[in-house]
Scaffold this motif. Structure first.
Motif, mmCIF file in Angstrom:
data_model
loop_
_atom_site.group_PDB
_atom_site.id
_atom_site.type_symbol
_atom_site.label_atom_id
_atom_site.label_comp_id
_atom_site.label_asym_id
_atom_site.label_seq_id
_atom_site.Cartn_x
_atom_site.Cartn_y
_atom_site.Cartn_z
ATOM 1 N N LEU A 66 0.805 -1.218 0.000
ATOM 2 C CA LEU A 66 0.000 0.000 0.000
ATOM 3 C C LEU A 66 0.844 1.276 0.000
ATOM 4 O O LEU A 66 0.285 2.379 -0.065
ATOM 5 C CB LEU A 66 -0.932 0.027 1.221
ATOM 6 N N ALA A 67 2.177 1.147 0.061
ATOM 7 C CA ALA A 67 3.020 2.334 0.225
ATOM 8 C C ALA A 67 2.840 3.327 -0.917
ATOM 9 O O ALA A 67 2.803 4.538 -0.706
ATOM 10 C CB ALA A 67 4.478 1.913 0.344
ATOM 11 N N VAL A 68 2.736 2.816 -2.128
ATOM 12 C CA VAL A 68 2.605 3.705 -3.292
ATOM 13 C C VAL A 68 1.381 3.287 -4.099
ATOM 14 O O VAL A 68 0.974 2.123 -4.051
ATOM 15 C CB VAL A 68 3.869 3.661 -4.187
ATOM 16 N N PRO A 69 0.780 4.222 -4.853
ATOM 17 C CA PRO A 69 -0.406 3.867 -5.646
ATOM 18 C C PRO A 69 -0.052 2.916 -6.794
ATOM 19 O O PRO A 69 1.097 2.844 -7.219
ATOM 20 C CB PRO A 69 -0.882 5.221 -6.180
ATOM 21 N N ASP A 70 -1.065 2.174 -7.231
ATOM 22 C CA ASP A 70 -0.932 1.249 -8.360
ATOM 23 C C ASP A 70 0.240 0.295 -8.195
ATOM 24 O O ASP A 70 0.934 -0.041 -9.162
ATOM 25 C CB ASP A 70 -0.785 2.022 -9.684
ATOM 26 N N ASN A 71 0.489 -0.141 -6.963
ATOM 27 C CA ASN A 71 1.610 -1.029 -6.696
ATOM 28 C C ASN A 71 1.265 -2.458 -7.118
ATOM 29 O O ASN A 71 0.110 -2.866 -7.048
ATOM 30 C CB ASN A 71 1.936 -0.981 -5.189
ATOM 31 N N LEU A 453 -7.373 9.673 5.900
ATOM 32 C CA LEU A 453 -7.631 8.818 4.731
ATOM 33 C C LEU A 453 -9.093 8.403 4.682
ATOM 34 O O LEU A 453 -9.723 8.413 3.616
ATOM 35 C CB LEU A 453 -6.773 7.557 4.822
ATOM 36 N N GLY A 454 -9.618 8.060 5.867
ATOM 37 C CA GLY A 454 -11.016 7.633 5.929
ATOM 38 C C GLY A 454 -11.950 8.765 5.545
ATOM 39 O O GLY A 454 -12.896 8.588 4.773
ATOM 40 N N ASN A 455 -11.654 9.962 6.068
ATOM 41 C CA ASN A 455 -12.494 11.110 5.733
ATOM 42 C C ASN A 455 -12.417 11.456 4.265
ATOM 43 O O ASN A 455 -13.355 12.010 3.695
ATOM 44 C CB ASN A 455 -12.088 12.318 6.581
ATOM 45 N N TYR A 465 -4.653 1.435 -4.953
ATOM 46 C CA TYR A 465 -5.490 2.605 -5.176
ATOM 47 C C TYR A 465 -4.847 3.436 -6.282
ATOM 48 O O TYR A 465 -3.624 3.384 -6.481
ATOM 49 C CB TYR A 465 -5.627 3.423 -3.888
ATOM 50 N N PRO A 466 -5.654 4.193 -7.023
ATOM 51 C CA PRO A 466 -5.081 4.949 -8.142
ATOM 52 C C PRO A 466 -4.342 6.198 -7.651
ATOM 53 O O PRO A 466 -4.641 6.722 -6.583
ATOM 54 C CB PRO A 466 -6.316 5.331 -8.964
ATOM 55 N N ALA A 467 -3.389 6.658 -8.456
ATOM 56 C CA ALA A 467 -2.573 7.815 -8.055
ATOM 57 C C ALA A 467 -3.429 9.071 -7.936
ATOM 58 O O ALA A 467 -3.198 9.906 -7.066
ATOM 59 C CB ALA A 467 -1.453 8.034 -9.056
ATOM 60 N N ASP A 468 -4.457 9.206 -8.786
ATOM 61 C CA ASP A 468 -5.221 10.456 -8.755
ATOM 62 C C ASP A 468 -6.179 10.542 -7.571
ATOM 63 O O ASP A 468 -6.889 11.528 -7.412
ATOM 64 C CB ASP A 468 -5.963 10.676 -10.090
ATOM 65 N N LEU A 473 0.397 10.319 0.248
ATOM 66 C CA LEU A 473 1.188 10.765 1.389
ATOM 67 C C LEU A 473 0.846 9.975 2.647
ATOM 68 O O LEU A 473 1.715 9.416 3.305
ATOM 69 C CB LEU A 473 0.951 12.266 1.632
ATOM 70 N N TYR A 474 -0.460 9.899 2.957
ATOM 71 C CA TYR A 474 -0.869 9.229 4.200
ATOM 72 C C TYR A 474 -0.527 7.740 4.168
ATOM 73 O O TYR A 474 -0.176 7.152 5.188
ATOM 74 C CB TYR A 474 -2.365 9.434 4.429
ATOM 75 N N ASN A 475 -0.650 7.133 2.996
ATOM 76 C CA ASN A 475 -0.307 5.722 2.902
ATOM 77 C C ASN A 475 1.188 5.501 3.067
ATOM 78 O O ASN A 475 1.614 4.543 3.724
ATOM 79 C CB ASN A 475 -0.779 5.147 1.568
ATOM 80 N N MET A 476 1.984 6.392 2.461
ATOM 81 C CA MET A 476 3.429 6.271 2.619
ATOM 82 C C MET A 476 3.801 6.439 4.086
ATOM 83 O O MET A 476 4.614 5.684 4.630
ATOM 84 C CB MET A 476 4.129 7.318 1.741
ATOM 85 N N LEU A 477 3.169 7.422 4.758
ATOM 86 C CA LEU A 477 3.416 7.599 6.196
ATOM 87 C C LEU A 477 3.081 6.315 6.952
ATOM 88 O O LEU A 477 3.824 5.890 7.843
ATOM 89 C CB LEU A 477 2.567 8.758 6.735
ATOM 90 N N GLY A 478 1.948 5.693 6.595
ATOM 91 C CA GLY A 478 1.540 4.453 7.259
ATOM 92 C C GLY A 478 2.618 3.389 7.152
ATOM 93 O O GLY A 478 2.941 2.709 8.131
ATOM 94 N N THR A 479 3.178 3.249 5.969
ATOM 95 C CA THR A 479 4.208 2.224 5.779
ATOM 96 C C THR A 479 5.471 2.567 6.572
ATOM 97 O O THR A 479 6.073 1.693 7.196
ATOM 98 C CB THR A 479 4.526 2.099 4.282
ATOM 99 N N ILE A 480 5.844 3.850 6.557
ATOM 100 C CA ILE A 480 7.035 4.248 7.326
ATOM 101 C C ILE A 480 6.824 3.956 8.809
ATOM 102 O O ILE A 480 7.704 3.422 9.490
ATOM 103 C CB ILE A 480 7.327 5.758 7.093
#
Lengths: 618, 218
Positions: A66-71, A453-455, A465-468, A473-480
């Protein structure tokens, strides 16, 4: 510590006379045949900690996806399997057994007993739990893990859609259910009937009380989900129509049976952590728990109302406005006893002479982090708002604040606090603080952005999830954050392993604590207490140490104890129950008469081993 | 402080703790609840069982009259035959009470006989149920036929399984009474088996009344 300290060693009564039916075993055989609540507790805790790492690894893998879109790190089916196993593992195989570890090790010590009411049944619960854990995880080796989510909603789990993993899932959970029900009966009897003289119910420590409340929750909430699982099993094995819509079946039946268990289960996970925090805060604030009776009654109230809130998980299922309003109201009511507890903890800290070793850090952090999870839970109580938040990352953020920031921080606090009692050695405080800060930072980096993210509309359980969508950002933070938590957990594991062998010698009472368990040696002898303690207040050991005229009364001559002997019967009996489940799994892969042959053999085995059990001298 | 001293003296005077001398699982039975450990455990277990059968019976009523196709309850139930088996099961509650009563009075061989009679009644009830299932299947109602088939067989089947477990339990207790391992002072083990047995009977009263009889009152 200028106060007068009586020498606890002086309390040593003459050596008690011990008698056993059979001489003890040593080494591995001792662990396999033990009925000692302390050893059972250690195995529970170790198994729970192991599965905590397994569940964490599963989370790390899908967070990478989930770190980056369209992974394309993994496919949707793998992702679904990992999410399902992550939640199932964390709830049933990590937090519950770690809690069971604390319950087993501590409850008899807290109430001044020598063991639980039924030591062999206790060992049976342990082996049956391990059997269930084995079955659920065996799905990885045979046909892939279950992938229907940990809530296992029909018809995803049905014969049409659910893969073979579902059979491992439901039958393994049924084993865990049997284990929990046996354990709950055992602990209810232990706490109600086996308290030391003078320990009235309101003198039972808060941790003991919270353990009592969750045993009632387990005893009464596991049967509905067991029925749900059995109906699911019958649908899958024998083609019954319980969840089959084309035959008139209603998938909402599963949701009710599951959440009638599932919501009390939430309190099973969080109440023990509250109990642990209630034990730790007074010790390091040097003040008795503020309003101990109110804390206890709040816990009872939470347990009671906890049975009337399950359908707030189902606001989107279309139950109608009356049911929605009723469950919204009961859910909001739960905030009251929870608030009482939070203010009591704050009242305990107010004006205390605080010190901050690792267990205290975890216990203090528990309060605000858990409160955040509680507040977002209160938001879900409003049915109209919940319709927006349902199945979004906002819900994911909520229950991770409650279960990671609440239950897990509490369990870590308890681990650092009771480690010296269990092993006789201290854990490293420096490594402990590194673990604390990294874990706290990691969990907030991961889970706080998930509110946003939920909101912004990201649904849970999607594998990419798609890039657009602009959720990068929030997903990358989650992975970090998960990577930071992983580092913290490695430090924790290293700390545990090193401290068991090389930690500083703890002595009986390293924290200068208040309750009976600190009166025993570290680690406690097999009989726990050399004499029967007499309890005259909620804080017997503090009263003993700091009050004139409050002695712990030791008898003049040694008592005679009949301690239970080792036994193979619990493991054998549990093994035959596991055999029945293996028959069910054989049926999945080789339909035919296997089920009946294995089931008949298993039934004979269970009856035979139970007969050997009841006729064995103990 | 004086209140505490008095309380402590009282606790010491009236004795405390120690093993109960019977050499079974209970280590320290302070018996706060005035109920022996075994009996308290059975009561707790029965509380759990209430939720189990409650869920099964609720499932039955949730799906009542929602079957698509298949035989209706009225078309398969035979009140006469089920009344006989119900009568036998209820009678076994009386014989169970006699077993407990005689055990408490120390009449252990009589208690053993009452236990065996109770087990026989239970086994007869299970036999009736096997016949009933066989008969219904031949009429055309199977587990897979309809919601009624699924809910009926699973609910009554689990009750029958509980009766069967009870029969095995009673036989074990009878054997232990016979061999002297359950003497009069351990009559609580007979009583505990009895509590379970009465519970299983009560569940059947609920099922017989609401599942069978109400069909014919509609």
């Amino acid at each position: 510590m200028s106060a007068k300290l009586h020498d606890i060693e002086a309390l040593q009564a003459p050596e008690p006379h011990m008698h056993y039916e059979r001489p003890g075993k040593t080494g591995l055989m001792d662990w396999l045949t033990t009925v000692d609540h302390k050893k059972v507790g250690v195995v529970y805790w170790a198994a729970g900690a192991f599965f905590l790492l397994v569940g964490g690894l599963e989370a790390l893998l899908f967070r990478i996806q989930l770190a980056v879109p369209d992974n394309d790190f993994m496919g949707g089916e793998t992702f679904n399997g990992l999410v399902t196993m992550h939640a199932t593992t964390m709830v049933f195989l990590a937090i519950m057994p770690m809690t069971a570890g604390f319950a087993n090790f501590l409850v008899p010590l807290l109430i001044g007993a020598r063991d639980v009411a039924f030591p062999r049944l206790n060992a049976w619960s342990l082996w049956t739990f391990l059997g269930g854990a084995l079955v659920i995880n065996a799905s990885f080796l045979f046909g892939g893990p279950p992938a229907a989510g940990w809530t296992g909603y029909a018809p995803l789990t049905g014969p049409e859609f659910g893969g073979t993993g579902i059979d491992f899932w439901w039958s393994g959970l049924a084993l865990l259910s049997a284990s929990s029900m046996a354990a709950s009966i055992n602990f209810i009897v232990t706490i109600l009937n086996m308290r030391a003289p003078g320990m009235t119910l309101l003198r039972v420590p808060v941790l003991g009380w919270m353990m009592l409340v969750i045993q009632f929750l387990l005893a009464l909430s596991f049967p509905p989900v067991t029925v749900g699982l059995i109906l699911l099993g019958f649908d899958r094995m024998f083609g019954t129509t319980f969840y089959n819509v084309s035959m008139g079946g209603d998938p909402q039946l599963w949701q009710h049976l599951f959440w009638l268990f599932g919501h009390p289960e939430v309190y099973v996970l969080i109440l023990p952590a509250m109990g642990i925090v209630s034990e730790i805060l007074p010790v390091f604030a040097r003040r008795p728990l503020f309003g101990q009776t109110a804390v206890i009654f709040s816990g009872i109230f939470i347990g009671f109302v906890g049975f009337g809130v399950w359908a707030h998980h189902m606001f989107t299922a279309g139950m109608g406005p009356v049911a929605d309003a009723a469950f919204a109201a009961t859910t909001a009511i739960i905030a009251i006893p929870t608030g009482v507890k939070i203010f009591n903890w704050l009242g305990t800290l107010w004006g205390g002479k605080m010190t901050y070793p690792t267990p205290m850090l975890f216990a203090i952090a528990f309060i605000p982090i858990f409160t955040l999870g509680g507040l977002s839970g209160l938001m879900h109580a409003a049915a109209p708002l919940d319709l927006q938040q349902h199945d979004s990352y906002f819900v994911v953020a909520h229950f991770h604040y409650v279960l990671v920031g609440g239950a897990l921080l509490g369990l870590f606090a308890g681990t650092y606090f009771y480690f010296p009692k269990v092993t006789g050695r201290m854990m490293s405080d420096g490594l402990g603080k590194a673990h604390f800060w990294l874990f706290l930072i990691g969990m907030n980096i991961t889970f706080f952005p998930q509110h946003m993210l939920g909101n912004e509309g990201m649904p849970r359980r999607i594998y990419t999830y798609p890039a657009d969508a602009q959720w990068d950002l929030y997903n990358m933070l989650g992975t970090i954050g998960v990577i930071i938590m992983t580092v913290a957990m490695l430090i924790f594991v290293y700390n545990v392993i090193v401290s068991v062998k090389k930690g500083a010698i703890a002595g009986r009472d390293p924290w200068d604590a208040a309750t009976l368990e600190w009166l025993t040696e570290s680690p406690p002898k097999v009989q726990n207490f050399d004499f029967t303690p007499i309890v005259l207040s909620e804080r017997p050991v503090w009263d003993h140490k700091y009050t004139e005229g409050m002695e712990i009364i030791a008898p003049e001559k040694g008592e005679s104890f009949h301690m239970p002997s080792y036994s193979w019967k619990p493991m054998i009996s549990s093994g035959f129950v596991l055999m029945l489940i293996i028959g069910i799994l054989l049926n999945t892969f080789m339909p035919g008469n296997w089920l009946w042959i294995v089931a008949a053999l298993a039934a004979v085995g269970v009856v035979g081993s139970v007969w050997a059990w009841v006729s064995e001298p103990v | 402080m004086s209140a505490h001293a008095a309380e402590a003296a009282d606790l010491i005077d009236h004795g405390h703790a120690g093993d109960d001398g019977h050499g079974h699982d209970e280590l320290v039975e302070n018996n706060y609840m005035k109920v022996p450990n075994v009996k308290l455990a059975i009561w707790t277990f029965l509380g759990s069982e209430c939720m189990f059968f409650g869920s099964l019976i609720a499932t039955y009523f949730f799906y009542l009259d929602k079957s698509i196709g298949g035989l209706l309850p009225k078309e398969v139930f035979s009140i006469g035959i089920t009344s006989i088996s119900t009568f036998i099961l209820l009678t076994s509650s009386f014989t169970m009470a006699m077993a407990v009563d005689t055990a408490k009075s120390g009449l252990m061989s009589k208690s053993r006989n009452w236990l065996l009679i109770t087990a026989l009644c239970g086994a007869t009830f299970v036999g009736f149920q096997v016949y009933e299932f066989w008969h219904f299947v031949h009429l055309g109602l199977t587990l897979q036929t309809s919601l009624f088939g699924s809910t009926f067989y699973v609910m009554t089947g689990f009750h029958g399984a509980h009766v069967s477990v009870g029969v095995i339990w009673l036989l074990m207790v009878a054997k232990l009474v016979h061999s002297g391992k359950i003497p009069a002072e351990r009559a609580v083990f007979v009583e505990s088996a009895g509590l379970y047995w009465h519970f299983v009977d009560i569940v059947w009263i609920v099922i017989f009344t609401f599942v069978y009889l109400l069909e014919f009152a509609k």
